[in-house]
Structures are given as C-alpha cells and as structure tokens.
Design an enzyme around this catalytic site. Structure first.
Site: not given
Ligand code: 13P
Ligand code: G3H
Ligand code: ZN
Length: 359
Positions: A83-84, A105, A142, A232-233, A235, A276, A278
């Site tokens: 992720d990212h 990203d 992205e 993304h984001g 939740s 997801i 959060t």
């Molecule tokens: P949330 O914070 O909405 O769960 O998004 C997580 C996310 O986009 C991780 O890359």
């Molecule tokens: O990219 C966002 C995710 O919620 C990951 O969060 O970097 O705190 O593990 P984190």
């Molecule tokens: Zn994200």
C-alpha cells in the site's frame, strides 16, 4: 491455492462485475479475522501492508503470516499488496518478500508529503511498472492527490498524506490526464482522487456530490472502461461503530465516511479495488474498549483480542457481501507469476489496448 496477482484478480472482478475490498494488515489477529471472513463467504482476498505495517511487523513476519494464511485457507486466492509505495526501493523490497502487487504512489514525492509533478509521477511509475511486469507482479498507480474537498487537506493522522492546502484541480483526477497516464505508465490499476481521504475524519456531513465526487469516477470510467479503478480512503466509519467506541470511553467527534452505497455505485462504474483500514481499526478498538471498560480486572490479551477479531470478521464479511466478492473465490484459477510475466511480454495485458478501444 497460489498467491494471486492484483491484475488477475481485478480482471476477474471486472469480468464478473464485482469489487474487492483491500484490507490493511499489521498483525496476526487482523490476518486471521480477514481470512476467516473470506473463508465463510468464499471471497478472494487482498491483504495490503503499508510502509508503517512493514516496519511494525517486519517483512519476514508479514511474509510468513501470509504463507500461514495460505496454508490455513487453501481454496482462497490471496493477493499481497504494497500500500502506498513511496519509491522504487520500497516496491522492489516488497516484491522480494512475496508481494504480488505494489502501489507506486507517485502522486507525492518520496517524502510521502509533497505533491509531485505529473512528469515525476509518470517517470517513477513507468520505471516500477517496467520492472514489476518482468516478474509478473502488478502495479497500482495514483493520479491526483487524496484529500478532502471540504478543507483542501490530506489526512493528518497517518504519516502518509499531502501537507498544506490543495486546490480542487489537485484533489480531483483529470479524466483526460488519466488516459494519458495509463497509456504512459502501463499500470494495472489506477487510484483516482475524488474527495476521499485516509482516516476517520473524511467528511463533516453525510457526503453529497459536492464533497464526494462520484461524477469523476464515472467520467474516468467512460474514457477508460477497461481500466481497473481504485478508491482509497473508503472506510464508511459506521455510526454504530463510532457510538460503540465513544460509549466505552473513546473520544471520536462525529464524523462521516464513504457510504457503502456510494462504493457500490463506484463498482458499477469500474471501481474494482476498495481500500479499507480505518473501519478495521475502529471495529477492533471499540471492542477492546468495551472489554476494558466492562471487565476492569481482565489482563489476558486474548480476552481482548478474540472478541475484537470477531468484530473485525463481521465487518469484513459484510464488505465481501456488499461488494459482490462473496462466492467468487472458487471460480478463480490462479495464474503463476511466471505466466503473468509471459502475458506482459506478449503485450496481451498492455492497458493501451483498453485505452485505444475506448478512444
Ligand atoms: P481508510 O482510512 O478510509 O480506511 O483508507 C485506507 C486506505 O486508503 C489505505 O490505502
Ligand atoms: O495508507 C493508509 C493506511 O491507512 C495505512 O496507514 O501508514 O498508519 O499503516 P499506516
Ligand atoms: Zn490509501
């Protein structure tokens, strides 16, 4: 069941019209709960690890936990995704540790805070894609910067996110530029910016089209119908979870996430991967709070963690059902990384094909 690539999984999702939640993992309890939910409903799984997760658990631990999940759930395809990723080194080292997919990203510079130029983004994403595809590994890119259309800010609570106030031009992916970006980078999946941001505090009211720009998803999907989109984001920050968290001593100001029906609308318009984190954190944390408050004498960590895993499992199961992922695992025959690499070499997976079909 072998580990599946993001590309193969999302191609299957597109063919059958469903979306796949990508849940963040950091520890054994999250892996066990997500996998138990998937097993109950026969859903393929995307487990994603952020850079923070990799330094929290360590690459070897993450890799071995996913191997254990595969052994425990042999009929469930699992994609392990970075992720990212902030630079090439992060993506390369993930691949060395068994990740079958990486997100490069390039919307932000390597500091994961400064918005990057379009040229920087294309350049670094293209380089990662060229390397990853040789190994059969998938790449998510992205375009546009994640952040709130209400405040112009990226998320404040994680290390990853744009600093400062951004304009709507930066916060909304331009559909024409998306076509150009996909053609230039050959990414397998594209994250678009449309008003979502990481963390619990996404919207100060139930989002409408002003602050959650679903029209951008539709416009991009019209131009790129064959390209897998990523939200993304995503939740939903359910009200019931906020109440539960606060009832047992938590202090979360009233907030709104992305309603599930908006995600379902996205899935009808090309969204295939839904990130997801959060909601998973909140489901576990609210339950841990409840036990701590109702049983102040309890000190066995398992008595906190088992019920919190049950809550996480419930949440994951709901999302698998809501996104149409449930029931799909058995219909997937996993293609090896070596065969995916051959397909990339033959040009059969080049998104330019989808782009030119759309033009
Ligand atoms: P949330 O914070 O909405 O769960 O998004 C997580 C996310 O986009 C991780 O890359
Ligand atoms: O990219 C966002 C995710 O919620 C990951 O969060 O970097 O705190 O593990 P984190
Ligand atoms: Zn994200």
């Amino acid at each position: 069941m072998a580990r599946i690539t993001l590309r193969q999984l999302l191609d299957h999702a597109a063919e059958h019209g469903y979306g796949v939640p990508a849940f963040n993992i950091n520890n054994m309890e999250q892996v066990l709960a997500i996998m138990a939910a998937a097993e109950e409903v026969d859903a393929p799984v995307i487990l994603q690890a952020s850079r923070g997760a990799r330094s929290y658990a360590g690459d070897v631990m993450l890799e071995k936990m996913v191997e254990a999940a595969e052994a425990m759930h042999p009929t469930i395809p699992i994609c392990l995704h970075q992720d990212h990723g902030n630079d090439e080194a992060t993506c390369f080292s993930a691949i060395q540790h068994g990740f079958t997919s990486v997100m490069m990203d390039g919307s932000l510079m390597a500091d994961a805070k400064t918005p990057a130029s379009y040229d920087y983004n294309v350049d670094i994403t293209r380089r990662v894609t060229a390397m990853a595809h040789q190994l059969g590994v998938s790449v998510e890119g992205e375009l546009g910067v994640l952040g709130s259309l209400e405040t112009g800010q990226g998320e404040a609570e994680d290390d990853h996110g744009a600093e400062g106030v951004l304009s709507h031009d930066e916060l909304l992916t331009d559909p024409d530029q998306a076509v150009e970006f996909v053609r230039a980078t050959k990414v397998d999946a594209l994250t678009i910016a449309m008003g979502t941001s990481h963390g619990a505090y996404k919207f100060s009211r139930k989002p409408d089209g002003e602050i959650l720009a679903m029209h951008v998803v539709k416009a991009i999907n019209e131009r790129l119908p064959g390209v897998h989109l990523v939200m993304h984001g995503s939740s939903s920050v359910p009200e019931a979870l906020q109440e539960r968290f606060n009832r047992f001593g938590g202090e979360m100001p009233k907030t709104w996430g992305v309603p599930v029906e908006e995600i379902q609308l996205g899935i009808r318009h090309g969204v295939r991967k839904v990130n997801i984190d959060t909601d998973c954190r909140l489901a576990m944390a609210a339950e841990i709070r409840r036990i701590a408050s109702e049983k102040p004498g309890e000190f066995d960590p398992r008595k906190f963690l088992q019920p919190s895993m049950d809550e996480l499992k419930k949440l994951c199961r709901e999302r698998y059902e809501q996104f149409g992922t449930a029931g799909q695992a058995a219909t997937i025959k996993v293609v090896s990384l070596a065969d995916m690499a051959k397909r990339y070499r033959s040009g059969a997976l080049d998104p330019a094909i989808a782009v030119s079909r759309a033009a």
